[in-house]
Design an enzyme around this catalytic site. Structure first.
Site, PDB file in Angstrom:
ATOM      1  N   HIS A   1       0.834  -1.214   0.000  1.00 18.49           N
ATOM      2  CA  HIS A   1       0.000   0.000   0.000  1.00 18.49           C
ATOM      3  C   HIS A   1       0.865   1.260   0.000  1.00 18.49           C
ATOM      4  CE1 HIS A   1      -3.472  -2.432   2.070  1.00 18.49           C
ATOM      5  NE2 HIS A   1      -3.129  -2.905   0.880  1.00 18.49           N
TER       6      HIS A   1
ATOM      7  N   ASP B   1      -3.044  -2.605  -5.041  1.00 18.46           N
ATOM      8  CA  ASP B   1      -2.046  -3.622  -4.693  1.00 18.46           C
ATOM      9  C   ASP B   1      -1.100  -3.900  -5.862  1.00 18.46           C
ATOM     10  OD1 ASP B   1      -2.864  -4.072  -2.092  1.00 18.46           O
ATOM     11  OD2 ASP B   1      -4.049  -5.848  -2.563  1.00 18.46           O
TER      12      ASP B   1
ATOM     13  N   HIS C   1      -0.776 -11.154  -4.954  1.00 15.51           N
ATOM     14  CA  HIS C   1       0.611 -10.774  -4.679  1.00 15.51           C
ATOM     15  C   HIS C   1       1.576 -11.818  -5.234  1.00 15.51           C
ATOM     16  CE1 HIS C   1      -0.682  -7.471  -2.262  1.00 15.51           C
ATOM     17  NE2 HIS C   1      -1.278  -8.239  -1.373  1.00 15.51           N
TER      18      HIS C   1
ATOM     19  N   HIS D   1      -9.131  -1.736  -5.191  1.00 16.94           N
ATOM     20  CA  HIS D   1      -8.054  -2.041  -4.253  1.00 16.94           C
ATOM     21  C   HIS D   1      -7.082  -3.059  -4.851  1.00 16.94           C
ATOM     22  CE1 HIS D   1      -5.950  -2.231  -0.459  1.00 16.94           C
ATOM     23  NE2 HIS D   1      -5.837  -3.531  -0.688  1.00 16.94           N
TER      24      HIS D   1
END
Length: 296
Positions: A75, A236, A259, A232
């Site tokens: 973030h 990321d 991720h 969001h």
């Protein structure tokens, strides 16, 4: 266009999302050509931001040197990338970046407080030359050549508050602050017990995440954007792509990316040399530096 750093040091105190412990974070300017570095002041360890230093991608991106980690970096790095900062020292007295409100808007405000200055060296950009992709079943992340920086993301969750969401984000600092920065991380109440059993989400609450039960959103204030969940995911992805060490010129396209997939994508891009490094023309308006300069 020149490399950038912050004009002055700034500091804040918060808690980590996954470990739930207090942490003080200080941002400090670095000379041109330095890159982004994390410094664990409690153990005296410096960790350079690069894909090879990623050691975990379970629910967050984690980098480490020896046994010393810095967790949940995405973030903060998303905001650092959005404001075009090339050289920065991030000092922490614990192992996790403060979660703030679960979005990156607090980091944007911190960077604007610090201000941004141009440095002597010409800014370089990593331009995607040929398509590359990482797949995991029907999930994928892909980079394609493009004359613009674009993040095009789709998700699907079998939950009435999410369902299928798509969002295409055309990158600029101004667009980032308006369209992406306020999108919060999210999680499901049904998963909280398991996550806490493995040492994650210990600092999570309705103050720093969107929380969903089986049918509804538990946050009384509701959503900040109609497509806050997928926005969001873009937040990321921008943070994860920042591990490449320079701005990206290309199209990032994903369905249900993570991720882990983002990390594998950065490694594959570098390993296959599917890019070229070029100077950014002065007229190329990738960043709106005035956002930070006006508030400095």
């Amino acid at each position: 266009m020149r490399e950038q750093t912050i004009k002055k040091s700034v500091e804040l105190v918060g808690i980590g999302l996954h470990k739930g412990v207090p942490v003080t974070m200080k941002l400090e300017p670095l000379p041109t050509g330095s890159g982004i570095h994390f410094f664990r002041s409690d153990v005296g360890v410096n960790i350079e931001l690069k894909p090879d230093n990623v050691v975990d991608t379970t629910m967050a991106t984690v980098i480490a040197k020896d046994s010393h980690k810095v967790s949940t970096i995405e973030h903060l790095l998303s905001a650092v990338y959005a404001y075009g900062i090339d050289n920065l020292r991030i000092v922490l007295d614990n192992e996790e970046v403060p979660i703030m409100d679960g979005s990156s808007i607090g980091y944007c405000m911190l960077l604007e407080e610090a201000g941004i200055i141009e440095q002597d060296s010409t800014k370089k950009i990593l331009k995607v030359k040929s398509p590359i992709e990482i797949k995991d079943g029907d999930k994928f992340v892909r980079l394609e050549p493009s004359d613009e920086c674009v993040f095009d993301f789709s998700i699907h969750f079998p939950h009435p508050a999410i369902g299928t969401q798509k969002y295409k984000f055309e990158f600029s600092t101004k667009n980032y602050k308006e369209e992406i920065a306020r999108a919060r991380t999210f999680g499901f109440l049904s998963e909280v017990q398991y996550m806490r059993s493995i040492g994650l989400a210990l600092g999570g609450s309705l103050d720093n995440a969107i929380v969903l039960d089986d049918t509804t959103i538990l946050n009384k204030e509701g959503l900040r954007y109609k497509e806050e969940f997928v926005r969001h995911k873009i937040l990321d992805a921008i943070g994860d792509m920042s591990l490449l060490g320079m701005p990206l010129l290309g199209a990032y396209i994903s369905y249900a990316g993570s991720h882990k997939l983002n990390h594998l994508l950065t490694k594959k891009l570098l390993e296959e040399e599917a890019y070229e490094i070029v100077e950014i023309p002065q007229e190329y308006k990738l960043y709106d530096y005035e956002l930070a300069k006006e508030n400095a």
